[in-house]
Design a protein around this motif. Structure first.
Motif, PDB file in Angstrom:
ATOM      1  N   TYR A  10      33.195  29.604  44.976  1.00 50.12           N
ATOM      2  CA  TYR A  10      34.630  29.888  44.986  1.00 50.12           C
ATOM      3  C   TYR A  10      34.853  31.240  45.662  1.00 50.12           C
ATOM      4  O   TYR A  10      34.026  32.159  45.546  1.00 50.12           O
ATOM      5  CB  TYR A  10      35.170  29.937  43.555  1.00 50.12           C
ATOM      6  CG  TYR A  10      35.180  28.604  42.835  1.00 50.12           C
ATOM      7  CD1 TYR A  10      36.320  27.799  42.835  1.00 50.12           C
ATOM      8  CD2 TYR A  10      34.066  28.164  42.122  1.00 50.12           C
ATOM      9  CE1 TYR A  10      36.344  26.586  42.166  1.00 50.12           C
ATOM     10  CE2 TYR A  10      34.076  26.952  41.443  1.00 50.12           C
ATOM     11  CZ  TYR A  10      35.220  26.169  41.474  1.00 50.12           C
ATOM     12  OH  TYR A  10      35.240  24.970  40.800  1.00 50.12           O
ATOM     13  N   TYR A  11      35.986  31.379  46.344  1.00 51.00           N
ATOM     14  CA  TYR A  11      36.262  32.635  47.030  1.00 51.00           C
ATOM     15  C   TYR A  11      37.755  32.938  47.003  1.00 51.00           C
ATOM     16  O   TYR A  11      38.604  32.046  46.862  1.00 51.00           O
ATOM     17  CB  TYR A  11      35.764  32.575  48.483  1.00 51.00           C
ATOM     18  CG  TYR A  11      36.496  31.574  49.358  1.00 51.00           C
ATOM     19  CD1 TYR A  11      37.531  31.980  50.200  1.00 51.00           C
ATOM     20  CD2 TYR A  11      36.161  30.220  49.338  1.00 51.00           C
ATOM     21  CE1 TYR A  11      38.213  31.066  50.994  1.00 51.00           C
ATOM     22  CE2 TYR A  11      36.829  29.304  50.131  1.00 51.00           C
ATOM     23  CZ  TYR A  11      37.856  29.730  50.948  1.00 51.00           C
ATOM     24  OH  TYR A  11      38.541  28.824  51.724  1.00 51.00           O
ATOM     25  N   ASN A  12      38.075  34.216  47.132  1.00 59.20           N
ATOM     26  CA  ASN A  12      39.460  34.686  47.137  1.00 59.20           C
ATOM     27  C   ASN A  12      40.009  34.563  48.559  1.00 59.20           C
ATOM     28  O   ASN A  12      39.622  35.315  49.447  1.00 59.20           O
ATOM     29  CB  ASN A  12      39.520  36.131  46.651  1.00 59.20           C
ATOM     30  CG  ASN A  12      40.949  36.633  46.499  1.00 59.20           C
ATOM     31  OD1 ASN A  12      41.758  36.523  47.412  1.00 59.20           O
ATOM     32  ND2 ASN A  12      41.246  37.209  45.340  1.00 59.20           N
TER      33      ASN A  12
ATOM     34  N   ILE B 226      42.821  30.617  45.629  1.00 61.00           N
ATOM     35  CA  ILE B 226      41.376  30.459  45.482  1.00 61.00           C
ATOM     36  C   ILE B 226      40.912  29.234  46.263  1.00 61.00           C
ATOM     37  O   ILE B 226      41.545  28.180  46.217  1.00 61.00           O
ATOM     38  CB  ILE B 226      40.981  30.291  44.000  1.00 61.00           C
ATOM     39  CG1 ILE B 226      41.509  31.460  43.161  1.00 61.00           C
ATOM     40  CG2 ILE B 226      39.472  30.138  43.858  1.00 61.00           C
ATOM     41  CD1 ILE B 226      40.920  32.802  43.511  1.00 61.00           C
TER      42      ILE B 226
ATOM     43  N   ARG C 284      47.162  31.812  41.953  1.00 59.89           N
ATOM     44  CA  ARG C 284      46.157  32.565  42.707  1.00 59.89           C
ATOM     45  C   ARG C 284      45.685  31.735  43.902  1.00 59.89           C
ATOM     46  O   ARG C 284      45.624  30.516  43.843  1.00 59.89           O
ATOM     47  CB  ARG C 284      44.947  32.913  41.827  1.00 59.89           C
ATOM     48  CG  ARG C 284      45.338  33.485  40.466  1.00 59.89           C
ATOM     49  CD  ARG C 284      46.138  34.791  40.565  1.00 59.89           C
ATOM     50  NE  ARG C 284      46.804  35.093  39.311  1.00 59.89           N
ATOM     51  CZ  ARG C 284      46.253  35.712  38.275  1.00 59.89           C
ATOM     52  NH1 ARG C 284      44.983  36.069  38.366  1.00 59.89           N
ATOM     53  NH2 ARG C 284      46.946  35.967  37.197  1.00 59.89           N
TER      54      ARG C 284
ATOM     55  N   LEU D 243      42.043  26.595  37.392  1.00 61.11           N
ATOM     56  CA  LEU D 243      42.702  26.997  38.635  1.00 61.11           C
ATOM     57  C   LEU D 243      43.984  26.209  38.883  1.00 61.11           C
ATOM     58  O   LEU D 243      44.880  26.675  39.580  1.00 61.11           O
ATOM     59  CB  LEU D 243      41.739  26.821  39.811  1.00 61.11           C
ATOM     60  CG  LEU D 243      40.529  27.760  39.804  1.00 61.11           C
ATOM     61  CD1 LEU D 243      39.540  27.380  40.895  1.00 61.11           C
ATOM     62  CD2 LEU D 243      40.966  29.215  39.967  1.00 61.11           C
TER      63      LEU D 243
ATOM     64  N   LEU E  73      36.877  35.841  39.169  1.00 60.91           N
ATOM     65  CA  LEU E  73      37.380  35.765  40.537  1.00 60.91           C
ATOM     66  C   LEU E  73      38.901  35.868  40.566  1.00 60.91           C
ATOM     67  O   LEU E  73      39.473  36.613  41.375  1.00 60.91           O
ATOM     68  CB  LEU E  73      36.926  34.461  41.183  1.00 60.91           C
ATOM     69  CG  LEU E  73      37.408  34.191  42.617  1.00 60.91           C
ATOM     70  CD1 LEU E  73      36.785  35.191  43.584  1.00 60.91           C
ATOM     71  CD2 LEU E  73      37.062  32.768  43.043  1.00 60.91           C
ATOM     72  N   ALA E  74      39.557  35.126  39.687  1.00 67.95           N
ATOM     73  CA  ALA E  74      41.024  35.073  39.694  1.00 67.95           C
ATOM     74  C   ALA E  74      41.657  36.429  39.392  1.00 67.95           C
ATOM     75  O   ALA E  74      42.764  36.721  39.855  1.00 67.95           O
ATOM     76  CB  ALA E  74      41.507  34.026  38.691  1.00 67.95           C
TER      77      ALA E  74
END
Length: 446
Positions: free
Chosen positions: A176-178, A308, A306, A299, A281-282
């Motif tokens: 997972y990534y921003n 994501i 967010r 999510l 991450l969030a």
């Protein structure tokens, strides 16, 4: 004969654990009270306490799940009671830390206080089976039921030809990534290890780590790190299971790569919460996080605002993308007073019906069902939002979480701890793992 001897030795070990953990239990009670939860009291609940009515059967289901997932088990207990008025199912909660890494759960079985129904994984199932705790489900798996389960799902709960639990989900890992962070620096989601490292370096700051993956010594740590080892073509054990599998130059490749990540300060060595929680991450604490399908629901709901994204786990240059397939299975206590009723409940819920398993993997959380009929019933549910990435790009690249003995997992975890916190070098870690595994295998062959 050897299996019976192993089980007897396991029971002796459990008896010892009861005495060894009394002091730890007492020390933990104070902190448990601070959080409004006492895991010791839950584990040592008296199994002889009578139910509401002497003609009713009382079963205890022990869960570490929280939020919607814990509510599901409470709902399921009530649903079963509606169709089986003579059965009461008490759903108890203990912390995930206790469930995953504390000897008190094992000790509770030796003391006669273990739950009737509990959760196991490929990383823990052999430990419970070797101690004689798990009641086989084999007689209840008709050919029709067997045919409905994917072969890999049944293999994950089968030991020496017997089925010791019922799979309820298949969970996969991804990266997972921003999205906002990546877009602000003009970065594309990483496909290779080097791209992952470059992104972590570009996005790291005083308040943001580059990458988060499991640092706590546990079964979940092995689950997080094994895919990266497999991507190099290496493995902890040889295919025949007779010796350590870390041979050749590729054996050090994963350790060398993450040694560099750690030395450059790109890993989140002290996450603010358990790394199973996508909130790391969030909340903006990290730019990337290795985590699983179970976080999709979070999510879609709590963190719906967010930005994501998720991609397959990056692979080494020229390597093969690969993930790991895990997920929990439900087992039944061999020493419980109502073993047959406990098995009937588990089979009713997850081996005979479609509606309950589908609710678990699509509404309560997101995972893939271990049964073909439930997969077909889900249809388009697996193509919604980020689920589509898992279904189209990650599903099919998985390898099942192995049923390693606890000693093998411990050797790997110890090496990872030294990699993370002791600046150990790749060659030394590989030699350490190889020696530890070969020593263990030679001892059990005696």
């Amino acid at each position: 004969m050897r299996n019976r001897a192993v089980k007897r030795a396991g029971l002796v070990l459990l008896a010892l654990l009861v005495s060894l953990t009394v002091t730890a239990c007492r020390d933990k009670q104070a902190s448990d009270r601070d959080t409004g939860r006492n895991d010791t009291d839950i584990l040592l609940r008296n199994p002889d306490v009578p139910g509401i009515h002497p003609d009713r059967i009382e079963l205890r289901l022990l869960s570490f799940h929280t939020g919607r997932e814990f509510e599901f088990w409470q709902w399921l207990a009530k649903r079963y009671a509606e169709e089986h008025p003579n059965v009461d199912i008490k759903v108890d909660f203990i912390s995930s830390d206790t469930y995953f890494s504390d000897n008190r759960l094992m000790a509770s079985f030796a003391s006669g206080h273990g739950p009737d129904i509990f959760f196991v994984s490929p990383g823990t199932i052999r430990r419970f089976e070797a101690a004689g705790i798990l009641q086989p489900f084999t007689p209840y798996f008709t050919q029709e039921i067997r045919d409905d389960f994917y072969d890999s799902a049944l293999e994950s709960v089968t030991i020496d030809g017997d089925i010791y639990a019922v799979p309820i989900e298949t969970e996969l890992l991804g990266l997972y990534y921003n999205r906002d962070m990546f877009e602000s620096r003009g970065l594309q989601p990483p496909k290779t290890w080097q791209e992952m490292k470059d992104a972590a370096s570009a996005l790291k700051s005083d308040n943001v780590s580059g990458l988060t993956l499991e640092t706590f010594k546990s079964v979940y740590q092995s689950f997080n790190w094994l895919p990266f080892l497999w991507q190099t073509g290496s493995d902890l054990m040889t295919e025949d299971g007779r010796s350590a599998g870390l041979n050749g130059p590729e054996a050090t490749e994963m350790f060398a790569f993450f040694r560099g990540m750690i030395d450059e300060g790109l890993l989140n060595l002290h996450p603010s919460r358990p790394t199973t929680d996508i909130g790391i991450l969030a909340s903006g604490e990290t730019a990337m996080q290795v985590s699983g399908t179970w976080n999709i629901r979070m999510l879609e709901t709590i963190y719906a605002d967010r930005s994501i994204g998720v991609v397959p786990l990056p692979a080494p240059e020229g390597g093969q993308h690969m993930t790991i397939a895990g997920g929990w299975k439900i087992g039944v206590n061999h020493y419980g007073k109502n073993t047959e009723e406990a098995i009937k409940f588990v089979m009713w819920a997850f081996a005979q019906r479609q509606d309950i398993p589908l609710k678990w993997v699509s509404e309560v959380k997101f995972a893939y069902p271990p049964r073909k009929s439930v997969m077909e019933a889900g249809g388009e549910l697996y193509l919604k939002g980020l689920r589509n990435v898992f279904t189209k790009q990650i599903f099919g690249t998985e390898r099942q979480e192995p049923q390693y003995p606890a000693e093998i997992g411990s050797v790997f975890n110890n090496a990872l701890q030294r990699l993370l916190y002791n600046r150990a070098q790749p060659e030394d870690l590989v030699a350490e793992i190889r020696t530890g595994i070969d020593r263990f295998l030679s001892e059990i062959e005696k």
